[in-house]
Design a protein around this motif. Structure first.
Motif, PDB file in Angstrom:
ATOM      1  N   HIS A  81      -2.028  -4.858  -7.428  1.00 44.51           N
ATOM      2  CA  HIS A  81      -2.299  -4.499  -6.030  1.00 44.51           C
ATOM      3  C   HIS A  81      -3.712  -3.917  -5.900  1.00 44.51           C
TER       4      HIS A  81
ATOM      5  N   CYS B 280       0.843  -1.208   0.000  1.00 40.00           N
ATOM      6  CA  CYS B 280       0.000   0.000   0.000  1.00 40.00           C
ATOM      7  C   CYS B 280       0.878   1.258   0.000  1.00 40.00           C
TER       8      CYS B 280
ATOM      9  N   CYS C 290      -6.621   1.025  -1.265  1.00 37.07           N
ATOM     10  CA  CYS C 290      -5.886   1.754  -2.310  1.00 37.07           C
ATOM     11  C   CYS C 290      -6.802   2.090  -3.480  1.00 37.07           C
TER      12      CYS C 290
ATOM     13  N   CYS D 259      -6.813  -4.718  -3.234  1.00 40.83           N
ATOM     14  CA  CYS D 259      -6.789  -3.822  -2.073  1.00 40.83           C
ATOM     15  C   CYS D 259      -7.876  -2.754  -2.209  1.00 40.83           C
TER      16      CYS D 259
HETATM   17 ZN   LIG Z   1      -3.219  -1.194  -0.823  1.00 43.39          ZN
END
Ligand SMILES: [Zn+2]
Length: 102
Positions: free
Chosen positions: A29, A3, A36, A33
């Motif tokens: 990612h 992150c 994010c 996530c």
């Molecule tokens: Zn993240």
């Protein structure tokens, strides 16, 4: 990618300046996530909002003429320097030569 990495690289990603291999890691990612992804969506909305609200600057021809004349006065002594020809234009303003081919 963590992150923290994503946060540091977000500006480059939004400007399409992130190298391909990092873009793939960045997007991988994001796919896993929510934090994010949410942060990125907020930044995209803010970016789009700012772009929509800021009109491009327009400069009047008179302003451009006055500014050009003033800059010419300020840098006139450098236009006719005794520098070798290969360095003649290195430290001068290119628009001052607009009548000459580049
Ligand atoms: Zn993240």
């Amino acid at each position: 990618m963590t992150c923290d990495n994503v946060q540091k690289l977000t500006d480059l990603y939004l400007d399409s300046q992130l190298p391909e291999e990092l873009t793939a890691d960045f997007e991988t990612h994001l796919a896993t996530c929510k934090s994010c992804t949410s942060e990125l969506q907020s930044l995209i909305q803010a970016h789009d909002f700012l772009l929509a609200g800021v009109a491009p600057a327009e400069v009047s021809p008179a302003f451009l003429e006055r500014t050009t004349a003033k800059l010419y006065d300020i840098f006139a002594d450098r236009l006719h320097s005794s520098a070798p020809k290969e360095f003649d234009r290195q430290w001068t303003l290119p628009f001052l030569y607009e009548d000459e081919p580049v």
